[in-house]
Design a protein around this motif. Structure first.
Motif, PDB file in Angstrom:
ATOM      1  N   GLY A 318       0.801  -1.224   0.000  1.00 37.60           N
ATOM      2  CA  GLY A 318       0.000   0.000   0.000  1.00 37.60           C
ATOM      3  C   GLY A 318       0.829   1.267   0.000  1.00 37.60           C
ATOM      4  O   GLY A 318       0.274   2.368   0.054  1.00 37.60           O
ATOM      5  N   THR A 319       2.164   1.127  -0.076  1.00 39.29           N
ATOM      6  CA  THR A 319       3.027   2.312  -0.077  1.00 39.29           C
ATOM      7  C   THR A 319       2.839   3.120  -1.359  1.00 39.29           C
ATOM      8  O   THR A 319       2.857   2.565  -2.464  1.00 39.29           O
ATOM      9  CB  THR A 319       4.501   1.912   0.057  1.00 39.29           C
ATOM     10  N   THR A 320       2.664   4.429  -1.208  1.00 38.03           N
ATOM     11  CA  THR A 320       2.557   5.345  -2.349  1.00 38.03           C
ATOM     12  C   THR A 320       3.626   6.418  -2.211  1.00 38.03           C
ATOM     13  O   THR A 320       3.772   7.019  -1.144  1.00 38.03           O
ATOM     14  CB  THR A 320       1.167   6.002  -2.400  1.00 38.03           C
ATOM     15  N   ARG A 321       4.369   6.650  -3.274  1.00 34.90           N
ATOM     16  CA  ARG A 321       5.406   7.683  -3.278  1.00 34.90           C
ATOM     17  C   ARG A 321       5.235   8.581  -4.488  1.00 34.90           C
ATOM     18  O   ARG A 321       4.687   8.159  -5.514  1.00 34.90           O
ATOM     19  CB  ARG A 321       6.804   7.040  -3.286  1.00 34.90           C
ATOM     20  N   THR A 322       5.717   9.809  -4.362  1.00 28.46           N
ATOM     21  CA  THR A 322       5.564  10.800  -5.425  1.00 28.46           C
ATOM     22  C   THR A 322       6.919  11.158  -6.016  1.00 28.46           C
ATOM     23  O   THR A 322       7.881  11.375  -5.273  1.00 28.46           O
ATOM     24  CB  THR A 322       4.887  12.075  -4.881  1.00 28.46           C
ATOM     25  N   LEU A 323       6.989  11.214  -7.334  1.00 26.78           N
ATOM     26  CA  LEU A 323       8.197  11.650  -8.022  1.00 26.78           C
ATOM     27  C   LEU A 323       7.960  13.057  -8.577  1.00 26.78           C
ATOM     28  O   LEU A 323       7.074  13.248  -9.424  1.00 26.78           O
ATOM     29  CB  LEU A 323       8.535  10.697  -9.176  1.00 26.78           C
ATOM     30  N   PRO A 324       8.698  14.058  -8.113  1.00 27.88           N
ATOM     31  CA  PRO A 324       8.503  15.425  -8.627  1.00 27.88           C
ATOM     32  C   PRO A 324       8.881  15.516 -10.103  1.00 27.88           C
ATOM     33  O   PRO A 324       9.816  14.861 -10.573  1.00 27.88           O
ATOM     34  CB  PRO A 324       9.443  16.273  -7.768  1.00 27.88           C
ATOM     35  N   VAL A 325       8.134  16.337 -10.845  1.00 31.55           N
ATOM     36  CA  VAL A 325       8.447  16.622 -12.243  1.00 31.55           C
ATOM     37  C   VAL A 325       8.613  18.130 -12.385  1.00 31.55           C
ATOM     38  O   VAL A 325       8.265  18.888 -11.471  1.00 31.55           O
ATOM     39  CB  VAL A 325       7.347  16.105 -13.198  1.00 31.55           C
ATOM     40  N   GLU A 326       9.131  18.562 -13.525  1.00 32.36           N
ATOM     41  CA  GLU A 326       9.337  19.996 -13.715  1.00 32.36           C
ATOM     42  C   GLU A 326       9.147  20.360 -15.172  1.00 32.36           C
ATOM     43  O   GLU A 326       9.337  19.530 -16.071  1.00 32.36           O
ATOM     44  CB  GLU A 326      10.733  20.409 -13.239  1.00 32.36           C
ATOM     45  N   THR A 327       8.751  21.608 -15.387  1.00 29.53           N
ATOM     46  CA  THR A 327       8.561  22.108 -16.747  1.00 29.53           C
ATOM     47  C   THR A 327       9.807  22.851 -17.197  1.00 29.53           C
ATOM     48  O   THR A 327      10.350  23.681 -16.453  1.00 29.53           O
ATOM     49  CB  THR A 327       7.340  23.050 -16.813  1.00 29.53           C
ATOM     50  N   VAL A 328      10.261  22.536 -18.404  1.00 27.87           N
ATOM     51  CA  VAL A 328      11.421  23.199 -18.996  1.00 27.87           C
ATOM     52  C   VAL A 328      10.896  24.185 -20.036  1.00 27.87           C
ATOM     53  O   VAL A 328      10.312  23.782 -21.050  1.00 27.87           O
ATOM     54  CB  VAL A 328      12.374  22.177 -19.654  1.00 27.87           C
ATOM     55  N   PHE A 329      11.077  25.468 -19.779  1.00 25.99           N
ATOM     56  CA  PHE A 329      10.548  26.504 -20.661  1.00 25.99           C
ATOM     57  C   PHE A 329      11.552  26.819 -21.766  1.00 25.99           C
ATOM     58  O   PHE A 329      12.732  27.063 -21.495  1.00 25.99           O
ATOM     59  CB  PHE A 329      10.221  27.757 -19.859  1.00 25.99           C
ATOM     60  N   ARG A 330      11.066  26.788 -23.024  1.00 23.68           N
ATOM     61  CA  ARG A 330      11.930  27.014 -24.172  1.00 23.68           C
ATOM     62  C   ARG A 330      11.293  28.025 -25.129  1.00 23.68           C
ATOM     63  O   ARG A 330      10.218  28.580 -24.853  1.00 23.68           O
ATOM     64  CB  ARG A 330      12.208  25.688 -24.886  1.00 23.68           C
ATOM     65  N   ALA A 331      11.943  28.252 -26.261  1.00 22.51           N
ATOM     66  CA  ALA A 331      11.555  29.339 -27.161  1.00 22.51           C
ATOM     67  C   ALA A 331      10.164  29.179 -27.755  1.00 22.51           C
ATOM     68  O   ALA A 331       9.549  30.163 -28.172  1.00 22.51           O
ATOM     69  CB  ALA A 331      12.584  29.458 -28.284  1.00 22.51           C
ATOM     70  N   SER A 332       9.624  27.974 -27.815  1.00 23.52           N
ATOM     71  CA  SER A 332       8.327  27.772 -28.470  1.00 23.52           C
ATOM     72  C   SER A 332       7.174  28.452 -27.739  1.00 23.52           C
ATOM     73  O   SER A 332       6.086  28.612 -28.304  1.00 23.52           O
ATOM     74  CB  SER A 332       8.019  26.270 -28.578  1.00 23.52           C
ATOM     75  N   THR A 333       7.421  28.839 -26.470  1.00 23.03           N
ATOM     76  CA  THR A 333       6.365  29.546 -25.732  1.00 23.03           C
ATOM     77  C   THR A 333       6.836  30.907 -25.242  1.00 23.03           C
ATOM     78  O   THR A 333       6.235  31.492 -24.359  1.00 23.03           O
ATOM     79  CB  THR A 333       5.887  28.725 -24.524  1.00 23.03           C
ATOM     80  N   ASP A 334       7.913  31.408 -25.833  1.00 19.92           N
ATOM     81  CA  ASP A 334       8.469  32.688 -25.399  1.00 19.92           C
ATOM     82  C   ASP A 334       8.556  33.626 -26.593  1.00 19.92           C
ATOM     83  O   ASP A 334       9.510  33.595 -27.363  1.00 19.92           O
ATOM     84  CB  ASP A 334       9.848  32.466 -24.776  1.00 19.92           C
ATOM     85  N   ARG A 335       7.517  34.423 -26.763  1.00 22.89           N
ATOM     86  CA  ARG A 335       7.483  35.318 -27.920  1.00 22.89           C
ATOM     87  C   ARG A 335       8.695  36.232 -27.965  1.00 22.89           C
ATOM     88  O   ARG A 335       9.226  36.526 -29.034  1.00 22.89           O
ATOM     89  CB  ARG A 335       6.197  36.159 -27.896  1.00 22.89           C
ATOM     90  N   ALA A 336       9.151  36.685 -26.813  1.00 15.54           N
ATOM     91  CA  ALA A 336      10.296  37.595 -26.784  1.00 15.54           C
ATOM     92  C   ALA A 336      11.542  36.941 -27.353  1.00 15.54           C
ATOM     93  O   ALA A 336      12.293  37.552 -28.118  1.00 15.54           O
ATOM     94  CB  ALA A 336      10.558  38.063 -25.357  1.00 15.54           C
TER      95      ALA A 336
END
Length: 345
Positions: A318-336
Motif C-alpha cells: 500500500g506504499t505510495t510515493r511521489t516523483l517530482p516533475v518539472e517544466t522546462v521553458f523554451r523558445a516555443s512559448t516565449d514570444r520575446a
C-alpha cells in the motif's frame, strides 16, 4: 586475543555489507535487524527506521542465495510497459531505469508481453491501462505489483509511484496565458490510464475556470506523425483563433510542426507550442519546445526500488510515493525569444 569490532565499525572496503554489519551499525541484534528489514516481528518504528537507515548507508543487499533457499524466490522481477508505444523515448528511458536499479539490487528483469507469465517475485507495471486483459491478468497473478502512475481500475497494487500531473499541467497552461495565449488547444491521448485522464480533466477544469472554450482533439497513443498532423490540421482549420497548442503524447509536438507551418502559423509568435513529455525531439526542434520533464529513468529506478523494498519487507503493502516533475521553458512559448532570434538573423 583479537580485538572486538566496534558496533559502529563499517565493513571492510570492497566487502559487501552483511546483516551482521547492519545490526552493528544500528546497535541492535541480528534477529532484530532481520525482523526490521523484513517487516516481521515486534520491532518498534524508531528501531525499524534506524535499521533501514543503516542498511541504506551500508548499501546492504540481502543474500539472495540464502533467501531463496528459505522462501523459494526467483530473484527476478517482471516488467510490463504498454505495447503500442514501446519505441517512445519515455518508455525506453523507464525500462533502463528499472534495469539499472534491479542490477544494483542483484535482481534480474524479465520484460513481459501478452504471453505466459514466467516465474517472478513481483511486477512493475508502467502506465497500466484500465480494462486491459493483460494488465488485469498481471494484477490478478497473486504477486506484489508496483505501478508507475496510479491504476484507475478496481484492483489495488502493492505500491504506487506517481507524479502530480494536475499541478504540472495547470502550471503549463498558466504559463501560456501569462505569455498572452487566450485560446489554448489540447491534443490529448485517446487512452485510459491515469496520466492521460488527469491531463484531460485538468485542461477541462482550467478552461472552465478561465471562461475559455475547450479546443480538444484526441489521437491514439503511439499514433504515427501523419495521424497527429491530420488531427492538428483539423483543429486549426476548425478553430483558427487557436493561439497555443499543448500536445500530450511523447514526440507529438515536434511531429506536428510541419502541419503548423503549412497552416501559415509561426511557432513562438502567433502560436505557442508545448509538450506534456520532454524528449530529445523537444530539445532539438526549431524552435526548441517547452515541455514537462517527467524524469522517466528516475521513475523506473524508483519503481524497482519500491518493489524491492516491498519484497524484502522494508516497505509495507500500500506504499505510495511521489516523483517530482518539472517544466522546462523554451523558445516555443516565449514570444520575446523568437523575436530576438528573428532580429539577429
Amino acid at each position: 586475543m583479537p580485538t572486538a569490532r566496534n558496533p559502529r565499525t563499517p565493513p571492510r572496503p570492497g566487502s559487501p555489507a552483511t546483516l551482521a554489519d547492519v545490526a552493528r551499525a544500528a546497535g541492535v541484534s541480528t534477529t532484530t535487524a532481520s525482523d526490521a528489514l523484513r517487516g516481521h516481528g515486534r520491532v518498534s518504528e524508531p528501531t525499524r527506521r534506524t535499521v533501514l537507515d543503516a542498511a541504506r548507508r551500508l548499501d546492504y543487499a540481502p543474500n539472495r542465495s540464502a533467501r531463496s533457499l528459505r522462501t523459494s524466490v526467483t530473484g527476478t522481477i517482471g516488467l510490463h510497459v504498454p505495447e503500442f508505444p514501446t519505441n517512445a523515448e519515455y518508455y525506453m528511458s523507464f525500462v533502463f531505469g528499472v534495469a539499472e536499479q534491479a542490477a544494483h539490487a542483484g535482481l534480474d528483469v524479465t520484460l513481459l508481453s501478452s504471453g505466459r507469465l514466467p516465474r517472478v517475485d513481483g511486477l512493475v507495471l508502467c502506465d497500466p491501462v484500465a480494462e486491459d486483459p493483460v494488465v488485469d491478468r498481471l494484477m490478478d497473478a497473486g504477486l506484489p505489483v508496483v505501478t508507475a502512475e496510479r491504476y484507475v481500475g478496481d484492483r489495488q497494487p502493492a505500491g504506487v509511484l506517481w507524479s502530480d500531473h494536475e499541478t504540472s499541467m495547470t502550471g503549463l497552461l498558466d504559463h501560456l496565458r501569462a505569455k498572452g495565449a487566450r485560446r489554448p488547444a489540447f491534443l490529448a491521448c485517446d487512452i485510459t490510464f491515469d496520466w492521460a485522464l488527469t491531463l484531460q480533466d485538468t485542461y477541462a477544469r482550467w478552461c472552465a475556470e478561465h471562461g475559455v472554450p475547450r479546443l480538444q482533439h484526441a489521437a491514439p497513443l503511439g499514433a504515427p506523425p501523419p495521424v497527429l498532423r491530420a488531427a492538428v490540421g483539423e483543429l486549426l482549420a476548425g478553430a483558427p483563433e487557436t493561439d497555443a497548442l499543448v500536445c500530450a503524447a511523447d514526440g507529438a509536438a515536434a511531429a506536428v510542426l510541419p502541419e503548423i507551418r503549412a497552416a501559415g502559423r509561426v511557432v513562438g509568435e502567433d502560436l505557442l507550442l508545448a509538450s506534456c513529455v520532454d524528449s530529445q525531439a523537444m530539445r532539438t526542434a526549431e524552435p526548441p519546445i517547452t515541455a514537462i520533464d517527467l524524469k522517466p529513468r528516475q521513475m523506473g529506478v524508483e519503481c524497482a526500488r519500491l518493489l524491492g523494498e516491498i519484497l524484502s519487507g522494508e516497505a509495507p503493502h500500500g506504499t505510495t510515493r511521489t516523483l517530482p516533475v518539472e517544466t522546462v521553458f523554451r523558445a516555443s512559448t516565449d514570444r520575446a525569444s523568437t523575436e530576438r532570434a528573428a532580429t539577429l538573423s
